[in-house]
Design a protein around this motif. Structure first.
Motif, PDB file in Angstrom:
ATOM      1  N   PRO A   2       0.818  -1.226   0.000  1.00 15.03           N
ATOM      2  CA  PRO A   2       0.000   0.000   0.000  1.00 15.03           C
ATOM      3  C   PRO A   2       0.843   1.264   0.000  1.00 15.03           C
ATOM      4  CG  PRO A   2      -0.882  -1.589   1.552  1.00 15.03           C
ATOM      5  CD  PRO A   2       0.446  -2.109   1.123  1.00 15.03           C
ATOM      6  N   ALA A   3       1.927   1.280   0.787  1.00 19.78           N
ATOM      7  CA  ALA A   3       2.783   2.469   0.830  1.00 19.78           C
ATOM      8  C   ALA A   3       3.485   2.681  -0.499  1.00 19.78           C
ATOM      9  CB  ALA A   3       3.803   2.343   1.956  1.00 19.78           C
ATOM     10  N   ALA A   4       3.978   1.594  -1.100  1.00 23.61           N
ATOM     11  CA  ALA A   4       4.638   1.719  -2.398  1.00 23.61           C
ATOM     12  C   ALA A   4       3.664   2.222  -3.451  1.00 23.61           C
ATOM     13  CB  ALA A   4       5.225   0.373  -2.812  1.00 23.61           C
ATOM     14  N   GLY A   5       2.411   1.752  -3.393  1.00 27.56           N
ATOM     15  CA  GLY A   5       1.409   2.248  -4.331  1.00 27.56           C
ATOM     16  C   GLY A   5       1.130   3.728  -4.132  1.00 27.56           C
ATOM     17  N   SER A   6       1.092   4.161  -2.877  1.00 27.57           N
ATOM     18  CA  SER A   6       0.871   5.589  -2.603  1.00 27.57           C
ATOM     19  C   SER A   6       2.026   6.427  -3.103  1.00 27.57           C
ATOM     20  CB  SER A   6       0.679   5.803  -1.102  1.00 27.57           C
ATOM     21  OG  SER A   6      -0.473   5.128  -0.637  1.00 27.57           O
ATOM     22  N   VAL A   7       3.259   5.952  -2.907  1.00 24.92           N
ATOM     23  CA  VAL A   7       4.425   6.686  -3.400  1.00 24.92           C
ATOM     24  C   VAL A   7       4.387   6.798  -4.925  1.00 24.92           C
ATOM     25  CG1 VAL A   7       6.939   6.636  -3.607  1.00 24.92           C
ATOM     26  CG2 VAL A   7       5.862   6.097  -1.424  1.00 24.92           C
ATOM     27  N   TYR A   8       4.072   5.686  -5.590  1.00 20.68           N
ATOM     28  CA  TYR A   8       4.007   5.699  -7.052  1.00 20.68           C
ATOM     29  C   TYR A   8       2.931   6.656  -7.541  1.00 20.68           C
ATOM     30  CZ  TYR A   8       3.368   4.026 -11.828  1.00 20.68           C
ATOM     31  OH  TYR A   8       3.248   3.959 -13.202  1.00 20.68           O
ATOM     32  N   ASP A   9       1.735   6.567  -6.958  1.00 23.19           N
ATOM     33  CA  ASP A   9       0.639   7.440  -7.388  1.00 23.19           C
ATOM     34  C   ASP A   9       0.960   8.907  -7.148  1.00 23.19           C
ATOM     35  OD1 ASP A   9      -0.820   5.224  -8.128  1.00 23.19           O
ATOM     36  OD2 ASP A   9      -1.895   5.092  -6.217  1.00 23.19           O
ATOM     37  N   THR A  10       1.646   9.192  -6.051  1.00 20.52           N
ATOM     38  CA  THR A  10       1.987  10.577  -5.748  1.00 20.52           C
ATOM     39  C   THR A  10       3.043  11.106  -6.699  1.00 20.52           C
ATOM     40  OG1 THR A  10       1.449  10.256  -3.415  1.00 20.52           O
ATOM     41  CG2 THR A  10       2.840  12.132  -3.960  1.00 20.52           C
ATOM     42  N   LEU A  11       4.032  10.308  -7.017  1.00 15.51           N
ATOM     43  CA  LEU A  11       5.104  10.762  -7.900  1.00 15.51           C
ATOM     44  C   LEU A  11       4.611  11.024  -9.316  1.00 15.51           C
ATOM     45  CD1 LEU A  11       8.110   8.521  -6.763  1.00 15.51           C
ATOM     46  CD2 LEU A  11       7.795  10.974  -6.367  1.00 15.51           C
ATOM     47  N   VAL A  12       3.625  10.237  -9.787  1.00 13.65           N
ATOM     48  CA  VAL A  12       3.175  10.379 -11.173  1.00 13.65           C
ATOM     49  C   VAL A  12       1.871  11.154 -11.288  1.00 13.65           C
ATOM     50  CG1 VAL A  12       4.293   8.206 -11.807  1.00 13.65           C
ATOM     51  CG2 VAL A  12       1.872   8.205 -11.222  1.00 13.65           C
ATOM     52  N   ARG A  13       1.390  11.732 -10.170  1.00 18.31           N
ATOM     53  CA  ARG A  13       0.066  12.371 -10.244  1.00 18.31           C
ATOM     54  C   ARG A  13       0.089  13.596 -11.151  1.00 18.31           C
ATOM     55  NH1 ARG A  13      -0.813  16.542  -6.136  1.00 18.31           N
ATOM     56  NH2 ARG A  13       1.125  16.918  -4.990  1.00 18.31           N
ATOM     57  N   PHE A  14       1.173  14.364 -11.168  1.00 19.82           N
ATOM     58  CA  PHE A  14       1.239  15.507 -12.072  1.00 19.82           C
ATOM     59  C   PHE A  14       1.385  15.048 -13.528  1.00 19.82           C
ATOM     60  CE2 PHE A  14       2.747  17.888  -8.214  1.00 19.82           C
ATOM     61  CZ  PHE A  14       1.637  18.701  -8.133  1.00 19.82           C
ATOM     62  N   LEU A  15       2.034  13.915 -13.737  1.00 18.32           N
ATOM     63  CA  LEU A  15       2.114  13.368 -15.092  1.00 18.32           C
ATOM     64  C   LEU A  15       0.738  12.937 -15.564  1.00 18.32           C
ATOM     65  CD1 LEU A  15       3.769  12.511 -17.520  1.00 18.32           C
ATOM     66  CD2 LEU A  15       4.325  10.373 -16.333  1.00 18.32           C
ATOM     67  N   ARG A  16      -0.026  12.302 -14.697  1.00 13.65           N
ATOM     68  CA  ARG A  16      -1.391  11.930 -15.071  1.00 13.65           C
ATOM     69  C   ARG A  16      -2.249  13.173 -15.304  1.00 13.65           C
ATOM     70  NH1 ARG A  16      -2.085   7.006 -10.677  1.00 13.65           N
ATOM     71  NH2 ARG A  16      -1.531   5.295 -12.091  1.00 13.65           N
ATOM     72  N   GLN A  17      -2.023  14.205 -14.517  1.00 17.12           N
ATOM     73  CA  GLN A  17      -2.750  15.454 -14.732  1.00 17.12           C
ATOM     74  C   GLN A  17      -2.429  16.033 -16.104  1.00 17.12           C
ATOM     75  OE1 GLN A  17      -2.853  18.483 -11.487  1.00 17.12           O
ATOM     76  NE2 GLN A  17      -1.886  19.834 -12.962  1.00 17.12           N
ATOM     77  N   SER A  18      -1.157  15.962 -16.508  1.00 14.70           N
ATOM     78  CA  SER A  18      -0.771  16.446 -17.839  1.00 14.70           C
ATOM     79  C   SER A  18      -1.416  15.614 -18.937  1.00 14.70           C
ATOM     80  CB  SER A  18       0.754  16.418 -17.979  1.00 14.70           C
ATOM     81  OG  SER A  18       1.371  17.261 -17.026  1.00 14.70           O
ATOM     82  N   VAL A  19      -1.540  14.315 -18.705  1.00 16.11           N
ATOM     83  CA  VAL A  19      -2.207  13.445 -19.685  1.00 16.11           C
ATOM     84  C   VAL A  19      -3.644  13.899 -19.896  1.00 16.11           C
ATOM     85  CG1 VAL A  19      -3.101  11.111 -20.047  1.00 16.11           C
ATOM     86  CG2 VAL A  19      -0.729  11.438 -19.325  1.00 16.11           C
TER      87      VAL A  19
END
Length: 471
Positions: free
Chosen positions: A307-324
């Motif tokens: 769960p923590a690794a998933g949260s870290v991944y989602d947080t790191l790429v959230r601006f990339l997903r926003q750009s998408v």
């Protein structure tokens, strides 16, 4: 008298025109029979136009990744904004608390808890501990974990987390570009964060709660995994490469698309295809991020909190997903706009419905006495310029927006649509014969108003039967 036939100036006019048309048709048939298709240079232009548009669409997702990488690695504020939510994430807090608890428990001996007990009572308690060691150890662990969770759940920890990440951003840059050092480092294909400051706060909380033995625990350095990759060498190389091209790759993609559209014979169709192609390409990137998340989590070792690794991944790429989402929305808006302004039959029907609806609203307003005054004629004369100014203002707003989102794109599109509706409303010709009780429409005369009927206001006298007067 010589008669004339419709479509000609004389009796032979029609025959002459038919002869010319037959000659033209024969000439075209001859060209087709002789293989008179489009010149080769046109086919070459179309080929290169398609190639450039395809390359531009391929560069679109790469440009987003490159820009995101440049922001994360090269922009401290952007990096801090990215990782700041992790301090308040429940899964990350639980993982940090568990890691800190394990580190502290490795340095707590149950027998050391008897140091404050009277010497005569120690043998008896030591014998009792032999039977109750597991329950007591579990109770101590639960006590330590509660204090660790209190530390990572506090506002002080969020502040420490944010300030620490701001200070160690240089170390993150080094870590992602191949060199370690600082609180963030690469060790065995893993980017880790040292939790020593957190453990120090946990130790102080334990001492304050009465567990004095925690004060004798030496300084503990333990790592919290941020990123785990099997081939960190290639990851570092890719990050460095994307960081270098992060600024120029989007510019190159836009240039390729613009040149491809310019080379195309049907530029409006090419614009629609390019916009939809870019939107489709970045949507594929979004799908790829979701698929890679599953693969990444499956590849983690057992000791890492999923769960923590998933949260870290989602947080790191959230601006990339926003750009998408932003680029996808922008592509769809551009494609729809280009199609609606084109010569297609369906687009013409929709435009007709648009103008008819606005015209009906203008007619209703005219009949209700809502006049536009001199504004209406002014907008009609300069309508083209006004439309282009509004479009330029919307584009400039998008370009100057720091980090636009998909909602920003849709909001700008709707605002522009509303502004164009107002322009169309003002530019409509006033309804013919629409009488306004309060006065003329767009400055025109009406019947029944005081200016038209009252001679004292300078208007003509009302029409009526003349009063007979004798000479």
């Amino acid at each position: 008298m010589t008669g004339t036939q419709p479509g000609g100036t004389g009796g032979g006019g029609t025959d002459d025109e038919l002869s010319v048309l037959h000659a033209r048709v024969a000439e075209l048939e001859a060209k087709v029979a002789a293989g008179g298709e489009r010149p080769k240079r046109h086919r070459v232009r179309h080929f290169w136009a398609a190639v450039l548009i395809v390359l531009g669409c391929i560069l679109a997702p790469l440009s987003l990744v490159a820009t995101w990488t440049a922001d994360i690695v090269g922009n401290t504020d952007r990096y801090v904004d990215t990782v700041a939510p992790l301090a308040s994430d429940a899964d990350v807090q639980a993982a940090v608390a568990n890691r800190a608890t394990d580190a502290v428990m490795q340095h707590i001996d149950l027998n050391s808890l008897l140091e404050d007990v009277a010497p005569d009572d120690r043998p008896r308690l030591t014998k009792a501990l032999g039977k109750l060691s597991d329950p007591i150890e579990n109770a101590v662990r639960s006590f330590v974990h509660d204090k660790a969770l209190d530390v990572v759940s506090s506002d002080a920890f969020e502040k420490v987390w944010t300030e620490a990440n701001r200070k160690i951003h240089a170390s993150v840059d080094k870590a992602l570009t191949g060199s370690g050092g600082g609180a963030v480092k690469i060790n065995q294909n893993t980017v880790t964060l040292d939790l020593a400051p957190v453990i120090e706060q946990v130790k102080q909380r334990l001492v304050d709660a009465g567990l004095g033995v925690a004060g004798k625990i030496p300084e503990i350095h333990t790592d919290f995994t941020l990123v785990k990759a099997d081939d960190i060498g290639r990851l570092k190389t890719g990050f460095r490469l994307l960081q270098l091209v992060g600024t120029w790759l989007p510019v190159l993609g836009i240039i390729l698309l613009a040149v491809g559209i310019w080379l195309s014979e049907h530029r409006r169709r090419a614009l629609v295809a390019a916009a939809l192609g870019v939107a489709f390409a970045v949507v594929l990137l979004g799908v790829g991020l979701t698929v890679f998340r599953v693969i990444y989590l499956d590849a983690l070792p057992e000791g890492v909190s999923q769960p923590a690794a998933g949260s870290v991944y989602d947080t790191l790429v959230r601006f990339l997903r926003q750009s998408v989402r932003t680029v996808a929305a922008l592509g769809v808006v551009i494609a729809v706009s280009a199609w609606l302004t084109g010569p297609g039959r369906r687009a013409g029907v929709l435009r007709g419905m648009w103008h008819s609806g606005i015209g009906a609203a203008r007619t209703t307003a005219d009949r209700a006495g809502l006049r536009t005054g001199p504004v209406g004629p002014f907008v009609r004369r300069r309508r083209t310029w006004i439309v282009w100014i509004l479009v330029a203002a919307a584009v400039l707003t998008y370009v100057l927006w720091s980090y636009p989102t998909g909602l920003v794109v849709l909001a700008l599109a709707l605002a522009l649509l509303f502004a164009l509706a107002i322009v169309d409303f003002l530019a409509q010709e006033p309804a013919v014969g629409a009488a306004a009780p309060g006065g003329p429409v767009d400055g025109g005369p009406t019947h029944g108003g005081p200016a038209a009927d009252d001679p004292a206001e300078g208007g003509p006298a009302p029409a009526g039967p003349a009063h007979p007067k004798g000479p």
